[in-house]
Each structure stands twice: as C-alpha cells, then as structure tokens.
Design a protein around this motif. Structure first.
Motif, mmCIF file in Angstrom:
data_model
loop_
_atom_site.group_PDB
_atom_site.id
_atom_site.type_symbol
_atom_site.label_atom_id
_atom_site.label_comp_id
_atom_site.label_asym_id
_atom_site.label_seq_id
_atom_site.Cartn_x
_atom_site.Cartn_y
_atom_site.Cartn_z
ATOM 1 N N ALA A 84 14.399 -22.086 -20.351
ATOM 2 C CA ALA A 84 13.905 -20.853 -20.963
ATOM 3 C C ALA A 84 13.897 -20.888 -22.486
ATOM 4 O O ALA A 84 13.045 -20.272 -23.129
ATOM 5 C CB ALA A 84 14.758 -19.673 -20.489
ATOM 6 N N LYS A 85 14.858 -21.604 -23.087
ATOM 7 C CA LYS A 85 15.079 -21.472 -24.526
ATOM 8 C C LYS A 85 14.780 -22.715 -25.351
ATOM 9 O O LYS A 85 14.568 -22.609 -26.562
ATOM 10 C CB LYS A 85 16.555 -21.093 -24.786
ATOM 11 C CG LYS A 85 17.028 -19.809 -24.123
ATOM 12 C CD LYS A 85 16.486 -18.588 -24.815
ATOM 13 C CE LYS A 85 17.108 -17.311 -24.270
ATOM 14 N NZ LYS A 85 16.569 -16.103 -24.945
ATOM 15 N N ILE A 86 14.793 -23.891 -24.721
ATOM 16 C CA ILE A 86 14.778 -25.149 -25.470
ATOM 17 C C ILE A 86 13.564 -25.991 -25.114
ATOM 18 O O ILE A 86 13.222 -26.160 -23.941
ATOM 19 C CB ILE A 86 16.060 -25.968 -25.171
ATOM 20 C CG1 ILE A 86 17.306 -25.177 -25.536
ATOM 21 C CG2 ILE A 86 16.027 -27.300 -25.913
ATOM 22 C CD1 ILE A 86 17.465 -24.906 -27.013
ATOM 23 N N GLY A 87 12.916 -26.556 -26.114
ATOM 24 C CA GLY A 87 11.943 -27.624 -25.927
ATOM 25 C C GLY A 87 12.521 -28.881 -26.553
ATOM 26 O O GLY A 87 13.070 -28.824 -27.655
ATOM 27 N N MET A 88 12.427 -30.003 -25.865
ATOM 28 C CA MET A 88 13.034 -31.229 -26.355
ATOM 29 C C MET A 88 12.004 -32.349 -26.463
ATOM 30 O O MET A 88 11.200 -32.566 -25.551
ATOM 31 C CB MET A 88 14.197 -31.666 -25.463
ATOM 32 C CG MET A 88 15.333 -30.660 -25.420
ATOM 33 S SD MET A 88 16.839 -31.288 -24.635
ATOM 34 C CE MET A 88 17.415 -32.454 -25.875
ATOM 35 N N VAL A 89 12.062 -33.063 -27.600
ATOM 36 C CA VAL A 89 11.194 -34.215 -27.857
ATOM 37 C C VAL A 89 12.106 -35.403 -28.129
ATOM 38 O O VAL A 89 13.002 -35.313 -28.968
ATOM 39 C CB VAL A 89 10.279 -33.966 -29.065
ATOM 40 C CG1 VAL A 89 9.395 -35.176 -29.329
ATOM 41 C CG2 VAL A 89 9.424 -32.716 -28.841
ATOM 42 N N ASP A 103 -0.703 -32.967 -16.181
ATOM 43 C CA ASP A 103 0.372 -32.686 -15.229
ATOM 44 C C ASP A 103 1.745 -32.835 -15.876
ATOM 45 O O ASP A 103 2.679 -32.095 -15.534
ATOM 46 C CB ASP A 103 0.261 -33.607 -14.017
ATOM 47 C CG ASP A 103 -0.891 -33.211 -13.093
ATOM 48 O OD1 ASP A 103 -1.315 -32.038 -13.143
ATOM 49 O OD2 ASP A 103 -1.365 -34.074 -12.335
ATOM 50 N N ASN A 104 1.904 -33.770 -16.809
ATOM 51 C CA ASN A 104 3.158 -33.880 -17.549
ATOM 52 C C ASN A 104 3.431 -32.608 -18.345
ATOM 53 O O ASN A 104 4.562 -32.107 -18.374
ATOM 54 C CB ASN A 104 3.114 -35.075 -18.499
ATOM 55 C CG ASN A 104 3.669 -36.348 -17.902
ATOM 56 O OD1 ASN A 104 4.874 -36.555 -17.861
ATOM 57 N ND2 ASN A 104 2.779 -37.200 -17.412
ATOM 58 N N VAL A 105 2.400 -32.093 -18.974
ATOM 59 C CA VAL A 105 2.568 -30.910 -19.819
ATOM 60 C C VAL A 105 2.853 -29.666 -18.980
ATOM 61 O O VAL A 105 3.663 -28.813 -19.353
ATOM 62 C CB VAL A 105 1.322 -30.702 -20.703
ATOM 63 C CG1 VAL A 105 1.413 -29.414 -21.499
ATOM 64 C CG2 VAL A 105 1.151 -31.888 -21.645
ATOM 65 N N VAL A 106 2.203 -29.554 -17.841
ATOM 66 C CA VAL A 106 2.358 -28.395 -16.963
ATOM 67 C C VAL A 106 3.748 -28.338 -16.316
ATOM 68 O O VAL A 106 4.260 -27.256 -16.007
ATOM 69 C CB VAL A 106 1.261 -28.428 -15.873
ATOM 70 C CG1 VAL A 106 1.625 -27.546 -14.689
ATOM 71 C CG2 VAL A 106 -0.067 -28.007 -16.453
ATOM 72 N N LEU A 107 4.376 -29.471 -16.118
ATOM 73 C CA LEU A 107 5.589 -29.555 -15.301
ATOM 74 C C LEU A 107 6.664 -28.527 -15.658
ATOM 75 O O LEU A 107 7.194 -27.860 -14.757
ATOM 76 C CB LEU A 107 6.139 -30.976 -15.361
ATOM 77 C CG LEU A 107 7.305 -31.300 -14.430
ATOM 78 C CD1 LEU A 107 6.913 -31.056 -12.970
ATOM 79 C CD2 LEU A 107 7.754 -32.742 -14.623
ATOM 80 N N PRO A 108 7.060 -28.355 -16.939
ATOM 81 C CA PRO A 108 8.120 -27.378 -17.227
ATOM 82 C C PRO A 108 7.760 -25.954 -16.807
ATOM 83 O O PRO A 108 8.624 -25.197 -16.348
ATOM 84 C CB PRO A 108 8.281 -27.474 -18.756
ATOM 85 C CG PRO A 108 7.720 -28.801 -19.118
ATOM 86 C CD PRO A 108 6.616 -29.059 -18.152
ATOM 87 N N ALA A 109 6.494 -25.580 -16.951
ATOM 88 C CA ALA A 109 6.071 -24.234 -16.558
ATOM 89 C C ALA A 109 6.134 -24.058 -15.044
ATOM 90 O O ALA A 109 6.536 -23.003 -14.542
ATOM 91 C CB ALA A 109 4.662 -23.961 -17.067
ATOM 92 N N ARG A 160 7.141 -21.831 -24.418
ATOM 93 C CA ARG A 160 7.338 -21.062 -25.662
ATOM 94 C C ARG A 160 8.823 -20.965 -26.023
ATOM 95 O O ARG A 160 9.394 -19.881 -26.093
ATOM 96 C CB ARG A 160 6.722 -19.671 -25.533
ATOM 97 C CG ARG A 160 5.209 -19.685 -25.382
ATOM 98 C CD ARG A 160 4.627 -18.274 -25.320
ATOM 99 N NE ARG A 160 3.178 -18.299 -25.389
ATOM 100 C CZ ARG A 160 2.370 -18.465 -24.344
ATOM 101 N NH1 ARG A 160 2.893 -18.636 -23.133
ATOM 102 N NH2 ARG A 160 1.052 -18.485 -24.492
ATOM 103 N N PRO A 161 9.463 -22.097 -26.276
ATOM 104 C CA PRO A 161 10.915 -22.094 -26.510
ATOM 105 C C PRO A 161 11.283 -21.446 -27.836
ATOM 106 O O PRO A 161 10.519 -21.496 -28.810
ATOM 107 C CB PRO A 161 11.257 -23.589 -26.534
ATOM 108 C CG PRO A 161 10.008 -24.241 -27.035
ATOM 109 C CD PRO A 161 8.886 -23.454 -26.418
ATOM 110 N N ALA A 162 12.472 -20.850 -27.860
ATOM 111 C CA ALA A 162 12.988 -20.323 -29.118
ATOM 112 C C ALA A 162 13.297 -21.444 -30.094
ATOM 113 O O ALA A 162 13.217 -21.260 -31.308
ATOM 114 C CB ALA A 162 14.258 -19.500 -28.848
#
Length: 242
Positions: A84-89, A103-109, A160-162
């Motif tokens: 919900a809060k974090i995006g990681m690269v 499909d890689n991009v869609v996966l977290p949603a 949309r991570p914080a």
C-alpha cells in the motif's frame, strides 16, 4: 519541514554478536523530498532501507512511515504495508522474465485487488509516461538495462506509493543509462513523489536529490543539502606536536 513521510527515532539494529549495523539513528523525511542515503559497503545504509521498507525490525527505536508504525507490524502486516505504501526499485531490476512488460507492471495492482481493467489502464498510463509504452508486449530480456529499470520504476509506481525507495538504481547500468534513470527520478520528484535513494554514488545523489544523509559504521554522520561536502574531522596531532 513538510509533513513527514518517514520518522525514525533512535533506531538501532544488531545482527548476531557483531557491532551494530545501525546505532541510534534518527531521520525525518518530509513529503515531496528526495533524499540520498550515502555510504560505503557495510556502512548500514541497506539496514536502514530494510527497516523503512518493513523487511526488518529494529532492536530499539521506532520507525513510522506515512502514519504507520512499521516496527510494530508482523509479517502479514508488513507485506500489506509495502503493497500500500512503498514502491521499490532495485539494482538488478527483479523483473519476471516469463511475463511481458505490461504484465510485470500490472502485478502489484493485481496483488492489491485492483480490477483488471483499471490495472491495465494504470499500467498503460505509466508506460507512456516513462516512454516505454512501445515495449508493453515485449519481455524484459529483450530490453536494454535502462529500459528494464524504467519498467521497474513503472511497477514501483503502480499502486501510487507514498514513498519510492531506490536501492542502487544505477549500479547495474552503463553511464548513459544511469544518467537517464537519474533524470527520471528527478522528474518524478519534481511532480511530488517522495523518494529515498540508497547509493554510494555521489554523482547520482547530486543529480536527482536535494539532500544527502551520510552513514558510516552504522551511524548517521551528516545530513546536508545535496552536493554539500561534509566537513572533515579535525586532525589528531601527532605525539609531541602542539
């Protein structure tokens, strides 16, 4: 200071019987800031990243991210928090080679329960924003390193991570691709995304952040505007010299 996204208070973490990986670290990052965590290998910057991401817990102190007491979360709660809060690269992208770019991009949603149509629409928007929409049906192995890192950034932004955490995001790229990713991070921050970049690369810190936090031997030793050189420690006089 803007509304804090990250608040660490007197955080320490020790592994086994060795010296502390992190010792009484306190750090506040405001909403919309871009901060670089700088330090050599073994300095404690990866431990700091893991505590912020909820991948590890401190022995002492508190970790609060976007109003969530991360240090109090169990395993399931930590997974929901990251979703919900974090995006990681990451340095090495961590894309799934048997899935297409889209499909890689869609996966977290999809893991977060977003409807398929809404997830596809969001992914298409991000791929267009990051200039890689033409690769939506391609597989990661067919892309350059810089393109794969853009896919990883799109995936990280999907929910949309914080907070966007980038761990050595240019470490596996050549100079040109690294500069491209640096510009991308700077553009995302200019649009309001809060970013923490963990790196040993001072040039990366200068190019895409406005503040540098330096760590050595598990301690925060400096917290300065990006590009500012921390003052050197005073020299210790040799014996007999005054």
């Amino acid at each position: 200071m803007t509304t804090p996204v990250i608040e660490l208070r007197e955080v320490s973490r020790r592994y086994d019987d060795g010296p502390p990986a992190l010792h009484e670290a306190s750090l506040t990052v405001g909403r919309g800031e871009a901060v670089a965590i700088l330090g050599p290998s073994g300095s404690g910057k990866s431990t700091l990243l893991n505590l912020i991401a909820g991948l590890d817990r401190p022995d002492t102190g508190t970790v609060t991210v976007d109003g969530v007491r991360v240090d109090r979360l169990g395993e399931a709660g930590s997974a929901l928090y990251r979703r919900a809060k974090i995006g990681m690269v990451f340095q090495f992208f961590h894309l799934l080679d048997d899935l297409s770019v889209a499909d890689n991009v869609v996966l977290p949603a999809r893991l977060a329960g977003m409807a398929r149509g809404a997830a596809r629409h969001r992914a298409a928007e991000l791929l267009e924003l990051l200039g890689i929409d033409r690769h939506a049906r391609a597989y990661p192995g067919r892309l350059s390193g810089g393109e794969r890192q853009r896919v990883a950034v799109a995936r990280a932004l999907m929910n949309r991570p914080a907070l966007l955490l980038a761990d050595e995001p240019t470490g596996a790229l050549d100079t040109a691709a690294g500069q491209d990713v640096s510009r991308l991070l700077a553009e995302l921050n200019a649009e309001g995304q809060t970013i923490v970049v963990v790196t040993h690369d001072l040039a990366l810190a200068r190019s895409c952040t406005s503040r540098t936090v330096e760590i050595a031997d598990g301690r925060i030793t400096a917290d300065l505007p990006a590009g500012t050189v921390a003052p050197a420690a005073p020299a210790v006089p040799a014996e007999g010299v005054r």
